[in-house]
Design an enzyme around this catalytic site. Sequence first.
Site, PDB file in Angstrom:
ATOM      1  N   ASN A   1       0.850  -1.189   0.000  1.00  0.00           N
ATOM      2  CA  ASN A   1       0.000   0.000   0.000  1.00  0.00           C
ATOM      3  C   ASN A   1       0.887   1.241   0.000  1.00  0.00           C
ATOM      4  O   ASN A   1       1.765   1.365   0.853  1.00  0.00           O
ATOM      5  CB  ASN A   1      -0.904   0.017   1.237  1.00  0.00           C
ATOM      6  CG  ASN A   1      -1.913  -1.119   1.244  1.00  0.00           C
ATOM      7  OD1 ASN A   1      -2.444  -1.490   0.203  1.00  0.00           O
ATOM      8  ND2 ASN A   1      -2.173  -1.688   2.416  1.00  0.00           N
TER       9      ASN A   1
ATOM     10  N   GLY B   1      -4.365   3.141   1.571  1.00  0.00           N
ATOM     11  CA  GLY B   1      -4.510   2.514   2.879  1.00  0.00           C
ATOM     12  C   GLY B   1      -3.228   2.383   3.674  1.00  0.00           C
ATOM     13  O   GLY B   1      -3.208   1.706   4.703  1.00  0.00           O
ATOM     14  N   GLN B   2      -2.145   3.039   3.233  1.00  0.00           N
ATOM     15  CA  GLN B   2      -0.908   2.952   4.024  1.00  0.00           C
ATOM     16  C   GLN B   2      -1.086   3.714   5.336  1.00  0.00           C
ATOM     17  O   GLN B   2      -1.588   4.839   5.352  1.00  0.00           O
ATOM     18  CB  GLN B   2       0.288   3.531   3.254  1.00  0.00           C
ATOM     19  CG  GLN B   2       1.601   3.343   4.018  1.00  0.00           C
ATOM     20  CD  GLN B   2       2.839   3.798   3.252  1.00  0.00           C
ATOM     21  OE1 GLN B   2       2.749   4.298   2.127  1.00  0.00           O
ATOM     22  NE2 GLN B   2       3.997   3.616   3.860  1.00  0.00           N
ATOM     23  N   SER B   3      -0.702   3.064   6.438  1.00  0.00           N
ATOM     24  CA  SER B   3      -0.845   3.692   7.757  1.00  0.00           C
ATOM     25  C   SER B   3       0.450   3.678   8.559  1.00  0.00           C
ATOM     26  O   SER B   3       0.546   4.361   9.576  1.00  0.00           O
ATOM     27  CB  SER B   3      -1.949   2.989   8.555  1.00  0.00           C
ATOM     28  OG  SER B   3      -1.635   1.628   8.760  1.00  0.00           O
TER      29      SER B   3
ATOM     30  N   HIS C   1       6.458  -1.810   3.756  1.00  0.00           N
ATOM     31  CA  HIS C   1       6.197  -3.173   4.222  1.00  0.00           C
ATOM     32  C   HIS C   1       5.386  -3.913   3.175  1.00  0.00           C
ATOM     33  O   HIS C   1       4.422  -3.385   2.626  1.00  0.00           O
ATOM     34  CB  HIS C   1       5.467  -3.176   5.575  1.00  0.00           C
ATOM     35  CG  HIS C   1       4.303  -2.251   5.652  1.00  0.00           C
ATOM     36  ND1 HIS C   1       4.455  -0.891   5.843  1.00  0.00           N
ATOM     37  CD2 HIS C   1       2.971  -2.468   5.556  1.00  0.00           C
ATOM     38  CE1 HIS C   1       3.258  -0.319   5.854  1.00  0.00           C
ATOM     39  NE2 HIS C   1       2.338  -1.255   5.673  1.00  0.00           N
TER      40      HIS C   1
ATOM     41  N   HIS D   1       2.861  -6.772   2.543  1.00  0.00           N
ATOM     42  CA  HIS D   1       1.898  -7.664   3.204  1.00  0.00           C
ATOM     43  C   HIS D   1       1.923  -9.016   2.499  1.00  0.00           C
ATOM     44  O   HIS D   1       1.803  -9.083   1.272  1.00  0.00           O
ATOM     45  CB  HIS D   1       0.464  -7.123   3.079  1.00  0.00           C
ATOM     46  CG  HIS D   1       0.189  -5.861   3.827  1.00  0.00           C
ATOM     47  ND1 HIS D   1      -0.406  -5.843   5.069  1.00  0.00           N
ATOM     48  CD2 HIS D   1       0.414  -4.565   3.505  1.00  0.00           C
ATOM     49  CE1 HIS D   1      -0.554  -4.581   5.469  1.00  0.00           C
ATOM     50  NE2 HIS D   1      -0.062  -3.793   4.536  1.00  0.00           N
TER      51      HIS D   1
HETATM   52  P1  5GP Z   1      -0.625  -0.466   6.012  1.00  0.00           P
HETATM   53  O1  5GP Z   1      -2.016  -0.063   6.407  1.00  0.00           O
HETATM   54  O2  5GP Z   1       0.361   0.648   6.283  1.00  0.00           O
HETATM   55  O3  5GP Z   1      -0.485  -1.036   4.636  1.00  0.00           O
HETATM   56  O4  5GP Z   1      -0.252  -1.668   6.962  1.00  0.00           O
HETATM   57  C1  5GP Z   1       0.218  -1.477   8.261  1.00  0.00           C
HETATM   58  C2  5GP Z   1       0.040  -2.776   8.972  1.00  0.00           C
HETATM   59  O5  5GP Z   1       0.830  -2.765  10.137  1.00  0.00           O
HETATM   60  C3  5GP Z   1      -1.411  -3.033   9.423  1.00  0.00           C
HETATM   61  O6  5GP Z   1      -1.869  -4.252   8.855  1.00  0.00           O
HETATM   62  C4  5GP Z   1      -1.308  -3.092  10.937  1.00  0.00           C
HETATM   63  O7  5GP Z   1      -2.172  -4.058  11.494  1.00  0.00           O
HETATM   64  C5  5GP Z   1       0.154  -3.415  11.166  1.00  0.00           C
HETATM   65  N1  5GP Z   1       0.717  -2.908  12.394  1.00  0.00           N
HETATM   66  C6  5GP Z   1       0.622  -1.628  12.857  1.00  0.00           C
HETATM   67  N2  5GP Z   1       1.319  -1.498  14.001  1.00  0.00           N
HETATM   68  C7  5GP Z   1       1.845  -2.713  14.270  1.00  0.00           C
HETATM   69  C8  5GP Z   1       2.666  -3.202  15.326  1.00  0.00           C
HETATM   70  O8  5GP Z   1       3.053  -2.483  16.254  1.00  0.00           O
HETATM   71  N3  5GP Z   1       3.032  -4.500  15.272  1.00  0.00           N
HETATM   72  C9  5GP Z   1       2.637  -5.326  14.259  1.00  0.00           C
HETATM   73  N4  5GP Z   1       3.042  -6.601  14.317  1.00  0.00           N
HETATM   74  N5  5GP Z   1       1.866  -4.898  13.239  1.00  0.00           N
HETATM   75  C10 5GP Z   1       1.475  -3.610  13.258  1.00  0.00           C
END
Ligand code: 5GP
Length: 114
Positions: free
Chosen positions: A87, A93-95, A100, A102
């Site tokens: 993402n 949807g990147q948070s 990273h 997935h």
């Molecule tokens: P994004 O939304 O940026 O593509 O994905 C971020 C991912 O990181 C989400 O699926 C979220 O559940 C995961 N995540 C966020 N904080 C942590 C954390 O502290 N530890 C782990 N293991 N996953 C995390």
Amino acid sequence: MSDCIFCKIASGEINASIVYQDDEVVAFNDLNPQAPTHVLVIPRKHVSRVSELEEADAALAGRLILTANQIVRDLGLVEAGYRLVLNCNEGAGQSVWHVHLHLLGGRTFGWPPG
Ligand code: 5GP
Ligand code: ZN
């Protein structure tokens, strides 16, 4: 980066359920899994988003995918199918602002993604 949660996971400062690590990459279980298998594969190097990977990162970018492939082989998920997702930015949807990959597996996935 000092305030980056995934840098802290890579350094061991914050706990995660690590499934694989080497000098370049770390793979750990997502805290909020969206599939029976939901692993995040990150480079140890801090890069904020996939769009910021550069020519010099070509091998590192490849390591992310090859690491995911090894994990799905180990878990026996290849034949059933799995999904790799990157993402980029809020609109997708990147948070977390450390690139990273997935790795999702263990169920069927719809297309197009939400
Ligand atoms: P994004 O939304 O940026 O593509 O994905 C971020 C991912 O990181 C989400 O699926 C979220 O559940 C995961 N995540 C966020 N904080 C942590 C954390 O502290 N530890 C782990 N293991 N996953 C995390
Ligand atoms: Zn970071």
